[in-house]
Design a protein around this motif. Structure first.
Motif, short mmCIF file in Angstrom:
data_model
loop_
_atom_site.label_atom_id
_atom_site.label_comp_id
_atom_site.label_asym_id
_atom_site.label_seq_id
_atom_site.Cartn_x
_atom_site.Cartn_y
_atom_site.Cartn_z
N SER A 51 -64.60 21.36 -0.87
CA SER A 51 -63.33 21.82 -0.29
C SER A 51 -63.02 20.97 0.93
O SER A 51 -63.86 20.19 1.38
CB SER A 51 -63.37 23.29 0.09
N THR A 53 -59.94 20.34 4.51
CA THR A 53 -58.68 20.61 5.20
C THR A 53 -58.38 19.40 6.08
O THR A 53 -59.22 18.50 6.20
CB THR A 53 -58.75 21.90 6.05
N ILE A 54 -57.17 19.37 6.63
CA ILE A 54 -56.82 18.33 7.59
C ILE A 54 -56.69 18.99 8.96
O ILE A 54 -55.93 19.95 9.11
CB ILE A 54 -55.49 17.61 7.24
N VAL B 133 -63.78 25.34 15.36
CA VAL B 133 -62.36 25.68 15.22
C VAL B 133 -62.22 26.62 14.03
O VAL B 133 -62.41 26.20 12.89
CB VAL B 133 -61.51 24.40 15.02
N THR B 135 -59.75 27.95 12.54
CA THR B 135 -58.68 27.66 11.57
C THR B 135 -59.15 26.67 10.50
O THR B 135 -58.70 26.74 9.35
CB THR B 135 -57.44 27.10 12.29
N GLN B 136 -60.05 25.75 10.86
CA GLN B 136 -60.61 24.80 9.88
C GLN B 136 -61.31 25.54 8.75
O GLN B 136 -61.12 25.25 7.57
CB GLN B 136 -61.69 23.94 10.54
N PHE B 137 -62.14 26.49 9.15
CA PHE B 137 -62.92 27.25 8.17
C PHE B 137 -61.99 28.04 7.25
O PHE B 137 -62.12 28.00 6.02
CB PHE B 137 -63.89 28.18 8.89
N ALA B 139 -58.99 27.46 6.49
CA ALA B 139 -58.26 26.53 5.63
C ALA B 139 -59.13 26.02 4.49
O ALA B 139 -58.72 26.01 3.33
CB ALA B 139 -57.73 25.37 6.46
N ALA B 140 -60.37 25.62 4.82
CA ALA B 140 -61.26 25.09 3.78
C ALA B 140 -61.62 26.19 2.78
O ALA B 140 -61.76 25.94 1.58
CB ALA B 140 -62.53 24.51 4.41
N MET B 143 -58.59 26.73 0.51
CA MET B 143 -58.39 25.54 -0.31
C MET B 143 -59.29 25.61 -1.54
O MET B 143 -58.87 25.33 -2.66
CB MET B 143 -58.71 24.29 0.52
N MET B 189 -47.63 21.74 9.52
CA MET B 189 -48.97 22.10 9.09
C MET B 189 -49.90 22.15 10.31
O MET B 189 -49.82 21.32 11.20
CB MET B 189 -49.44 21.04 8.10
N ILE B 190 -50.78 23.17 10.31
CA ILE B 190 -51.79 23.29 11.37
C ILE B 190 -53.13 22.80 10.83
O ILE B 190 -53.81 21.99 11.43
CB ILE B 190 -51.97 24.78 11.79
N SER B 191 -53.50 23.35 9.69
CA SER B 191 -54.73 22.95 9.01
C SER B 191 -54.46 23.21 7.54
O SER B 191 -54.38 24.35 7.11
CB SER B 191 -55.90 23.81 9.54
N ASP B 192 -54.27 22.14 6.79
CA ASP B 192 -53.80 22.25 5.40
C ASP B 192 -54.69 23.22 4.61
O ASP B 192 -55.91 23.13 4.74
CB ASP B 192 -53.82 20.88 4.73
#
Lengths: 131, 381
Positions: A51, A53-54, B133, B135-137, B139-140, B143, B189-192
């Motif tokens: 997985s 993200t950006i 962070v 938000t990264q988690f 988002a991943a 995804m 977008m902040i964190s795709d």
């Protein structure tokens, strides 16, 4: 260029990431935890993207030690077959070309600290870049 | 066994209240809950208080009255409010007490939560590299889930659109303006795959509930809402949690799955019997994943549910009827109790413009958070 921390990369050329293998269960983790429960276990250099993200905004400092001028970067979880899924930068690829399942190989990315001390962090890049 | 009853519910406005401390927001919620129940602070035999970042809850006795009341502070990450409620109902169920309070409040600084590697047992380099962070988690995680179950980014947008629609008609909500789907989908977008409208923000607020034994509720002449189940669980092996430098390949269950299963068993009913639900929605994908993790639909069915509007207030299973964390913000200690407050108001038929139609009889609440904790309640009228 120096690694961001001790005991992250092996001294081989090219290096591998140093994971930890739980002595009792065989469970593999990254990074190598302190203490006796885990032994050092060099991880595979090849895997596939699990997985991602950006990161579009600059993380807070501290703890983030990257440069003040921020360029978005890709963050991935990379599955190393039979071992574990490792969190690392995804480097040397257009964001639009990132896809879950794509083959990746270990490389390093430059954190590029504000004090101009060049620091290497774990990263993966598309396997085809090596071909 | 006789039921534990909720006989009073009070709330302090969520969002930002400059000049009012977190504890004082908790105090306001307690006063409002007492008055709602028709009891005095002097009648209260015990309290459990939850706060993550706004000080010790028991200090509020200074404001409420030095009655010598037993007051226990609860700090348990995102499950703090749920843990306070669990403890409070146990105090009554055990027979030790028959009238008490669960209160939760918080007041976080503006911007994302500020986490330090050492607090999570992680090396310093993990933070230096930019990975502390949340938000990264999130988002991943979504995804991966979207990839596995074929969900579109528009499904995320539909959750946000619903949250702001509900928030607009909820007096205690922070975000009171509807935002149309197109605006949400076009936002930066902040964190795709998440844009700025798809995350909640740390905020402020306070909630209090007055709990009583069935006998006490009868004596007081209250029409109680029955707490049929309250559970709290931690993560099993193979779950995917925030701040994870590595994740096991063999995937496992979740804290939510465990808490949900235990709650349904205790209540003796199933997901199909629930009339409305409040599900942790710190980001849009959380609501989507939690619809399945709590057993309300299968993985991947959420897209259809959202297109058909099944989780809207007039749908077959209204979810986050007050706009959830997306519209109310996330004061950690108060969030879980806000969900229960909303369910009490809905079951009483007092929710005004946002009232779920057809006199709902059962309501479900669920929180989830770091470091892999979850709390669930089931209420019945």
């Amino acid at each position: 260029m120096r690694p961001i921390a001790e005991n992250l990369f092996t001294s081989e050329d090219p290096p591998r990431l140093i994971g930890g293998r739980e002595r009792e269960t065989g469970r593999v983790v990254f990074p190598l935890p302190q203490g006796d429960r885990y032994e050092a276990y060099p991880l595979s250099r090849e895997g596939t993207l699990w997985s991602y993200t950006i990161q579009r905004f600059r993380p807070k400092s501290p703890p983030y030690a990257g440069p003040e001028t921020f360029e978005p970067w890709a963050l991935g979880y990379v599955e190393l077959p039979g071992e574990t899924i490792v969190e690392a930068r995804i480097a040397n690829v257009d964001f639009d070309n990132i896809e879950i399942g794509m083959p990746l190989q270990l490389t390093v990315a430059v954190l590029d600290r504000p004090d101009a001390d060049t620091v290497a962090i774990p990263a993966f890049e598309p396997a085809e870049n090596a071909a | 066994m006789s039921d534990v009853c909720i006989i009073g519910a009070g709330i302090h406005q969520f969002g930002r209240t400059d000049g009012v401390s977190g504890v004082d927001q908790g105090v306001a919620a307690v006063r409002s809950a007492l008055s709602n129940a028709g009891v005095e602070w002097e009648d209260i035999q015990f309290a459990y208080g939850a706060s993550d970042a706004a000080g010790n809850p028991d200090t509020m006795v200074d404001r409420l009255g030095l009655t010598g009341v037993q007051f226990i502070n609860v700090r348990n990450g995102c499950a703090a409010g749920g843990s306070a409620l669990f403890s409070a109902q146990m105090a009554i169920r055990s027979g030790e007490y028959d009238l008490g309070i669960a209160v939760g409040f918080d007041k976080h600084p503006r911007g994302a939560f500020d986490a330090k590697p050492a607090e999570y047992g992680l090396p310093e380099w993990y933070g230096e590299a930019g990975y502390m962070v949340t938000t990264q988690f999130f988002a991943a995680k979504i995804m991966r889930y979207m990839h596995l179950h074929g969900l579109s980014r528009e499904a995320l947008g539909r959750v946000a659109e619903k949250a702001f629609l509900n928030g607009a008609i909820t007096p205690h909500a922070w975000r009171r303006e509807p935002i149309d789907l197109e605006t949400i989908m076009q936002a930066p977008m902040i964190s795709d795959p998440y844009c700025k409208f798809m995350f909640c923000s740390p905020g402020e607020g306070g909630v209090a509930l007055v709990l009583a034994s069935e006998k006490k509720a009868r004596e007081l002449g209250c029409t109680p809402i029955r707490l049929k189940a309250a559970t709290m669980r931690t993560r099993p092996p193979g779950s995917f949690e925030v701040f994870a430098p590595s994740v096991d390949i063999e995937r496992g269950g979740t804290a939510t799955g465990l808490a949900s299963k235990a709650a349904f068993e205790t209540a003796g009913i199933g997901p199909e019997d629930i009339d409305l639900a409040q599900l942790q929605d710190t980001e849009c994908g959380a609501e989507i994943m939690h619809m399945a993790e709590n057993g309300f639909c299968g993985d991947g069915e959420q897209e259809k549910w959202l297109i058909e509007g099944r989780t809207r207030i007039d749908g077959s299973l209204p979810v986050n009827t007050d706009g959830g964390c997306l519209a109310c913000g996330e004061p950690i200690g108060a969030s879980g109790l806000r969900q229960v407050y909303e369910n009490v108001i809905q079951l009483r038929g007092e929710a005004g413009e946002r009232q779920v139609p057809d006199s709902p009889k059962t309501a479900y609440s669920h929180v989830y958070g770091a470091p892999g904790v979850s709390a669930v309640t089931i209420l019945e009228r």
